[in-house]
Structure formats: C-alpha cells, structure tokens
Design a protein around this motif. Sequence first.
Motif, mmCIF file in Angstrom:
data_model
loop_
_atom_site.group_PDB
_atom_site.id
_atom_site.type_symbol
_atom_site.label_atom_id
_atom_site.label_comp_id
_atom_site.label_asym_id
_atom_site.label_seq_id
_atom_site.Cartn_x
_atom_site.Cartn_y
_atom_site.Cartn_z
ATOM 1 N N GLU A 180 1.015 -1.422 0.105
ATOM 2 C CA GLU A 180 1.008 0.330 0.150
ATOM 3 C C GLU A 180 0.372 0.972 -0.166
ATOM 4 N N LEU A 181 1.994 1.187 0.406
ATOM 5 C CA LEU A 181 3.746 2.585 0.407
ATOM 6 C C LEU A 181 3.140 3.266 -1.454
ATOM 7 N N ARG A 182 3.870 4.357 -0.797
ATOM 8 C CA ARG A 182 4.175 4.788 -2.187
ATOM 9 C C ARG A 182 5.358 4.960 -1.709
ATOM 10 N N GLN A 183 6.098 5.256 -0.984
ATOM 11 C CA GLN A 183 7.311 5.295 -0.349
ATOM 12 C C GLN A 183 7.721 4.887 0.483
ATOM 13 N N LEU A 184 9.193 4.854 0.403
ATOM 14 C CA LEU A 184 9.937 3.766 2.044
ATOM 15 C C LEU A 184 11.110 3.877 2.117
ATOM 16 N N ASP A 185 11.548 4.287 2.668
ATOM 17 C CA ASP A 185 13.338 4.891 2.848
ATOM 18 C C ASP A 185 13.745 4.093 3.799
ATOM 19 N N LEU A 186 14.196 3.371 3.742
ATOM 20 C CA LEU A 186 15.147 2.568 4.880
ATOM 21 C C LEU A 186 17.022 2.142 4.705
ATOM 22 N N THR A 187 16.823 3.250 3.996
ATOM 23 C CA THR A 187 18.485 3.906 3.290
ATOM 24 C C THR A 187 19.465 3.986 4.602
ATOM 25 N N ASP A 188 21.068 3.416 4.596
ATOM 26 C CA ASP A 188 22.256 3.838 5.832
ATOM 27 C C ASP A 188 21.112 3.109 7.633
ATOM 28 N N ASN A 189 20.887 1.662 7.202
ATOM 29 C CA ASN A 189 20.627 1.369 8.632
ATOM 30 C C ASN A 189 22.092 -0.118 8.620
ATOM 31 N N PRO A 190 21.787 -0.966 9.594
ATOM 32 C CA PRO A 190 22.902 -2.014 9.704
ATOM 33 C C PRO A 190 22.143 -2.828 8.708
ATOM 34 N N ILE A 191 21.646 -3.482 7.839
ATOM 35 C CA ILE A 191 20.334 -4.061 7.773
ATOM 36 C C ILE A 191 21.568 -5.872 7.921
#
Length: 548
Positions: A400-411
């Motif tokens: 349902e999302l249009r934008q998701l920002d997960l950058t700069d995390n220790p994934i």
Amino acid sequence: MANFRRPAHNDRAFRISTMAPRFASRLANVFASNVFLVFLISIELVAWQSGASALANCPGGCSCNDDTLVVVCEESRLDVLPIALNPSIQRLIIRNNKIKTIDASMQFYTELQHLDLSQNHLVNIPTKSFSFQKKLQELHLNHNKLSSVSNATFQGLNSLTVLNLKHNFLEELTNSVFSTLPRLEELNLGQNRISRIEPRAFAGLSALRILYLDDNQLSSVPTGSFSLLGSLAELHVGLNAFSYLPDDAFAGLNRLAVLDLNGAGLSNISEYAFRGLPGLRSLNLFGNRLSTVPTDQLASLTRLEELYLGQNDLISLEIHSFKGLKNLKLIDITGATQLESISKGSFEDNLNLETIILANNKKLAIIEEGSLLGLPKLRHVSLRDNAIITLSETTFVGKELRQLDLTDNPIFCDCQLLWLRELLNEKSNFTQIQCASPEHLKDKYLKTLNADDLGCVLHDSRQQTIICIIVVACVATIATLVLILYRYRKSMQEKLKDYKWNKGRKNLEYHKPISTEEDCIVRGIHPSQYPAPPSHAPGLRPIPVTEL
C-alpha cells in the motif's frame, strides 16, 4: 491618426513635465529644514525639465526600471537613501548596503508599496519617517541594528500588512507599540533580544495572523499579551527558555492553527497547557527535553494533523502514545538519540496517518511486528539512518506504500528479508537498501540478490504454499482424531473391556475338561474310564451319568 504613438522618450518628457509642479510644492515644504537638499533636487528638476531621461539618475550599482517602477540596489555601497529616483516607484529594494538612518528623502516616494532596507546598518528610525507612505504594504527592516521602536516609529503606515524586524537588537515591547498598524497581518520579531513583553504590547493588531517571536530571551509564555490576538493563525515562539508550559498557556488564541515550540527548552508540560486551541492543526515540539510523549496533554487536540517530536529524550513509543489524535496525518520523530523501540499499537489510534518519519535515531533497532499495521491511509514511511537490523513482514502492509526509505541502516540480509526484496522489485520508487552483513553480502543491494543468496532453502512460492497446505491438513486431522478419542473415551473403554472379557471366556471354553457323557462318547472314551474329579476340588459338581 488613430494608431499614432508617441516615442518612448517623449513619454518620459511628458511624465517629467507633469511631475514638476509636484516637486515644486514639496520643495517649499522642506526648504526651511534642508537647504542643501533643496539645492540638489532643484538641479535634478532642471535636468528633467530639459528632457533628460529619468534612468540617467539611477545610482551606480543599482537597477532602475521606469516601466515596472522597480529600483534594486544590492551591495551598491550606499550610505544614504537615494534622493533622485523616479518618485512614482512602487518597489524600492536597497539591500545589503551601509545605510545608518532614514532621512527626509523618504517623503518623495509616496507611491511605494514595497520597501526593503534589510542588511544595512540602521541603528534608529526617526519619528514619523514613514508618514508619507500611505500605500506601503511591506516593510523589511531585518538584519539591522535597531535597539528600540515606539508607536510613533510606524505612524502613517495604515496600509502595512507585513513588517519584518527579524535579527535586530530589540530588548522589549512596550504597550501599544504597534497600535498604528491596524491592517498588519504578519509581524516578524524573531532573532532579537526580547526578554520582556508588556501586557498590551500587541494592542490594535486585530488583523494579525502570523507572529514570529522565536530565538529571543523569553523565560515564560507571555499569555496575557497573546490574548489580544484573536485572529492569530500562526505563532512561532521556539528557541526561547520556557522549560515549562502552564495550564492555558495560549488562552485566547481560539483560531490558532500552527504552534511552533521548536527548541523552547521544554522539559515539562502541564496537563491543560494546550486547552483553548480547538483548531490547532500543526504542533512543533522538536528539539526540547521531553522524556516521554505527552499523551494526556495532546489528547485534547482532536483536529491536529501534524506533530513534530524529534530531538527529544524519548526512549520508546508505547501503546496508545497518540491517543485522541484521530485526525493526525503526519508524525515526525527525527534525531531522537535515545529512542530505542517502537511498540506494537503505538499508532493504532491514528487511522488517518499518511506519513510516518522515524529517521536519524541512532539507537532505534526494534520495531515490533504489526507496529505500522492497521493504518489504511499510510503511504509514506521513512526509517532512514536508524539501527534497524531486520524487519518482519508483518511490520506494515508494504504494497500500500508509495514511498519507503530504509537507507543507512545496518541491515542483515537473510531469508527473513526475502519479502522485502520482492517488494523492492515491485516498487520502483522505494529507496535502495544495502546489506551491512553478513560479510559476503556486505554493500550489496538487497534488490539484486536472489533467494539462494539469502540462504532460503525453499523459495518457490508455489512449493511453499503446497507444503503449508499439507502441514495444515495433517495438523487438522490429528486434532480431529484427538478430539474424537477424547469425546468417546468412556464408550471406547467399555467396548475394550467387553472385548477383553469375551476373549477370555472363549479361551476358558477352549481349555475346559471333558465333563459330559456325550463328550466321552464323541471322543471314544467310556464314561467309566474317565477319572472322577477330586471331591475337594472347589466349584465342581458331580456330573450325573445317565444310562442310555
């Protein structure tokens, strides 16, 4: 001829000839006070009457346009206001010069609508300096050295709607200081040294809609002064030293829609601090010292749509943290250095949320499963620059999302993020996610990895579905059998007993001794030859012999 048009230079000459009588009358008014000024203007008047172009009087470094009636002098090293400009100019911008005061030359520019004297060296404004600017709508005096103003400073500015006094040296606001500005709509007093505001300082500002008092030295909210501003829609009072908001801190501001308390030094907010703000739409509590979300204090703001809580000392968001804020559309918690976790149910009272920003929180590693579920209007989520290692598929409804920002995390890239990889491939407007671990996947983009790279044994979705169906069917069958056995356990026990008893009886019958004459005859034995049972054998009766 009907289509005849005078040349441009003739137009200027015509305008100049009509201006001459006006200048003559003005000269008579100022003759006694400034002979030298009269002399200079007389020279200019002679030049105009001789047909000289008005543009020839534009000071060096300035841009003068006689058609648009705009004069711009930026960084022109002017130390006094020009006196020979076209008196019909409507916009005069003399920015970033060295002007120290406003002299009598202002009275010649009666058509001004916009005056910008920002970034000069103004230290004072003589009384009634603007008494001839009846049409002036905007006055910018920001970034100067003004230390005081009075109710006579702005006398004559009956049409003024915008007054900018930002970044000066003002220390106090006296009663009725702005009472000569009945149409003022925006007043900027930010970045001064104001520590005292008298109760009736804002008297007469019945039309004021926007007030900036940020970055001053106020130690408490001047509630009494604000109560005179019934039309105020925006109030900016951040970067002061309040530390505490008492009950009814903003009483009287019934139409307030935007309240900015950014960096106000708040560590405590009274339960009814925001009482009397029924129409508040945006609240900025960014950069204060709050250790918990002021849930009870915010609950009365039922129309609130935007809430900023970043750079506070929050440790976690608990369930129902924003209870009562049913119209909340945006929440921004950026730079909360102590924030560690988001609990499930933190936002469950906020069904109208469209944007959630949880960014630059260096300790935020835990976002519980389902934390962002149940938000049907959620479209924008930023989890940038946190300490997030992994995310459950049930954290939110990603499709349902249009934008998701997960950058700069220790994934940590493993099979638990297979769902996220598939989501990234479906959504082109989602930001790229780089793996921080394990080592063999470090710095690789999650989107480019396959199921084998992520260590998934079963990655065919159809195969997973079939296995799940089989497992569910087996579990259901076993559960059904257990239920049946439990329900009919008594009858089964009785049948089992009957079965054992009957089986034992048959065995006894099979092994019983020959006791009848018929059995003897059948077996070829004469009854007389069969030994009689011992008389002491219990439970045995003599068998009568019947003669044939």
